[in-house]
Design a protein around this motif. Structure first.
Motif, mmCIF file in Angstrom:
data_model
loop_
_atom_site.group_PDB
_atom_site.id
_atom_site.type_symbol
_atom_site.label_atom_id
_atom_site.label_comp_id
_atom_site.label_asym_id
_atom_site.label_seq_id
_atom_site.Cartn_x
_atom_site.Cartn_y
_atom_site.Cartn_z
ATOM 1 N N GLY A 41 0.809 -1.213 0.000
ATOM 2 C CA GLY A 41 0.000 0.000 0.000
ATOM 3 C C GLY A 41 0.840 1.260 0.000
ATOM 4 O O GLY A 41 0.324 2.352 -0.171
ATOM 5 N N GLY A 42 2.155 1.133 0.242
ATOM 6 C CA GLY A 42 3.036 2.303 0.265
ATOM 7 C C GLY A 42 2.559 3.357 1.227
ATOM 8 O O GLY A 42 2.349 4.506 0.847
ATOM 9 N N GLN A 43 2.380 2.978 2.501
ATOM 10 C CA GLN A 43 1.739 3.861 3.455
ATOM 11 C C GLN A 43 2.176 3.594 4.891
ATOM 12 O O GLN A 43 2.784 2.568 5.172
ATOM 13 C CB GLN A 43 0.229 3.700 3.351
ATOM 14 C CG GLN A 43 -0.252 2.289 3.639
ATOM 15 C CD GLN A 43 -1.724 2.142 3.363
ATOM 16 O OE1 GLN A 43 -2.524 2.798 4.002
ATOM 17 N NE2 GLN A 43 -2.065 1.301 2.409
ATOM 18 N N PRO A 44 1.819 4.528 5.800
ATOM 19 C CA PRO A 44 2.106 4.284 7.221
ATOM 20 C C PRO A 44 1.275 3.122 7.744
ATOM 21 O O PRO A 44 0.121 2.943 7.360
ATOM 22 C CB PRO A 44 1.689 5.583 7.908
ATOM 23 C CG PRO A 44 1.636 6.604 6.830
ATOM 24 C CD PRO A 44 1.273 5.861 5.580
ATOM 25 N N LEU A 45 1.876 2.358 8.618
ATOM 26 C CA LEU A 45 1.203 1.235 9.254
ATOM 27 C C LEU A 45 0.729 1.629 10.654
ATOM 28 O O LEU A 45 -0.391 1.333 11.048
ATOM 29 C CB LEU A 45 2.179 0.054 9.330
ATOM 30 C CG LEU A 45 1.670 -1.258 9.861
ATOM 31 C CD1 LEU A 45 0.566 -1.803 8.975
ATOM 32 C CD2 LEU A 45 2.819 -2.258 9.928
ATOM 33 N N SER A 58 4.598 2.720 28.041
ATOM 34 C CA SER A 58 5.419 3.926 28.150
ATOM 35 C C SER A 58 5.254 4.860 26.950
ATOM 36 O O SER A 58 5.683 6.008 26.994
ATOM 37 C CB SER A 58 6.888 3.543 28.321
ATOM 38 O OG SER A 58 7.314 2.807 27.200
ATOM 39 N N THR A 59 4.655 4.383 25.860
ATOM 40 C CA THR A 59 4.375 5.238 24.701
ATOM 41 C C THR A 59 2.964 4.968 24.200
ATOM 42 O O THR A 59 2.359 3.948 24.526
ATOM 43 C CB THR A 59 5.361 4.979 23.541
ATOM 44 O OG1 THR A 59 5.276 3.606 23.167
ATOM 45 C CG2 THR A 59 6.772 5.341 23.906
ATOM 46 N N VAL A 60 2.453 5.880 23.394
ATOM 47 C CA VAL A 60 1.140 5.729 22.780
ATOM 48 C C VAL A 60 1.350 5.285 21.336
ATOM 49 O O VAL A 60 2.133 5.898 20.598
ATOM 50 C CB VAL A 60 0.353 7.055 22.822
ATOM 51 C CG1 VAL A 60 -0.920 6.963 21.994
ATOM 52 C CG2 VAL A 60 0.032 7.432 24.252
ATOM 53 N N ILE A 61 0.658 4.225 20.925
ATOM 54 C CA ILE A 61 0.711 3.730 19.551
ATOM 55 C C ILE A 61 -0.642 4.007 18.904
ATOM 56 O O ILE A 61 -1.685 3.634 19.440
ATOM 57 C CB ILE A 61 1.009 2.210 19.496
ATOM 58 C CG1 ILE A 61 2.314 1.881 20.208
ATOM 59 C CG2 ILE A 61 1.001 1.714 18.051
ATOM 60 C CD1 ILE A 61 3.556 2.360 19.530
ATOM 61 N N LEU A 62 -0.620 4.642 17.742
ATOM 62 C CA LEU A 62 -1.829 4.917 16.975
ATOM 63 C C LEU A 62 -1.824 4.054 15.721
ATOM 64 O O LEU A 62 -0.828 4.012 15.001
ATOM 65 C CB LEU A 62 -1.900 6.389 16.581
ATOM 66 C CG LEU A 62 -1.804 7.404 17.715
ATOM 67 C CD1 LEU A 62 -1.740 8.820 17.150
ATOM 68 C CD2 LEU A 62 -2.978 7.255 18.662
ATOM 69 N N GLY A 63 -2.937 3.384 15.450
ATOM 70 C CA GLY A 63 -3.042 2.548 14.255
ATOM 71 C C GLY A 63 -2.405 1.190 14.462
ATOM 72 O O GLY A 63 -2.060 0.797 15.577
ATOM 73 N N GLY A 64 -2.264 0.466 13.361
ATOM 74 C CA GLY A 64 -1.602 -0.825 13.394
ATOM 75 C C GLY A 64 -2.519 -2.009 13.607
ATOM 76 O O GLY A 64 -2.070 -3.145 13.552
ATOM 77 N N SER A 65 -3.824 -1.786 13.833
ATOM 78 C CA SER A 65 -4.733 -2.921 14.012
ATOM 79 C C SER A 65 -5.307 -3.345 12.656
ATOM 80 O O SER A 65 -5.201 -2.617 11.668
ATOM 81 C CB SER A 65 -5.873 -2.558 14.968
ATOM 82 O OG SER A 65 -6.829 -1.750 14.316
#
Length: 188
Positions: A41-45, A58-65
């Motif tokens: 897809g040539g895109q952020p995961l 310790s960090t916030v993760i957005l997306g990836g599901s």
């Protein structure tokens, strides 16, 4: 910058667009965020917010599901269309720009010369990332020249009080240089 490769069978569709290949993962980061990219897809995961912590991590993760989707439909032959996220792109690798920003480009090419390029630019001190999509052969790629972007995201809980978090969460965006936002249970 880190790179990893997930192996799968290599295959090219009759359109020239790769629909089966090796998925490559690359990261690009600044002082605030770390963005994980995929060649599929040539895109952020997903995106990691470095200066924020959830009540669990310790960090916030957005997306990836599996639910999170970002893309648009592309005609690959005649009237058959696929989500751009099903195509495999060739990545440029992360490049340092003269102004100090970083940039990565992903390109997919069809057998009739159609070309899709996604370029992402990340600057220090910013949470925003620029995305430029360039197309060659638009009449072959899009039905009636229409580009319909789908962005589907279900953020995971980051705060211990889910009810308060839902009340405070909003999606804000610019459209035609006009600020707008999506409230709870609405689509745009």
């Amino acid at each position: 910058t880190a790179r990893a490769v997930a192996q799968s069978a290599k295959d090219t569709s009759s359109t020239g667009f790769r629909v089966k290949s090796s998925e490559e993962f690359t990261t690009m980061e600044n002082d605030l965020i770390k963005v994980y990219f995929t060649s599929k897809g040539g895109q952020p995961l997903k995106v990691e917010l470095k200066k924020y912590a959830s009540f669990r991590d310790s960090t916030v993760i957005l997306g990836g599901s599996d639910f999170d989707k970002f893309g648009y439909m592309v005609r690959v032959d005649g009237n058959n269309a696929l989500p751009v996220s099903d195509l495999y792109f060739a990545g440029s690798g992360v490049q340092k720009m003269p102004d100090g920003s970083q940039q990565i480009s992903y390109t997919a090419v069809g057998s009739s010369g159609e070309k899709i390029t996604h370029t992402f630019t990340l600057r220090n001190g910013q949470y925003l990332m620029d995305w430029v999509a360039r197309f060659s052969g638009v009449t072959k790629l899009f039905k009636e020249g229409g580009f319909h972007l789908t962005w589907q995201s279900r953020p995971s809980q980051q705060e211990s009080d889910a009810i308060y978090e839902r009340q405070m969460t909003n999606i804000c965006f610019l459209e035609d240089n006009s600020f707008d936002y999506i409230q709870s249970k609405s689509e745009k």
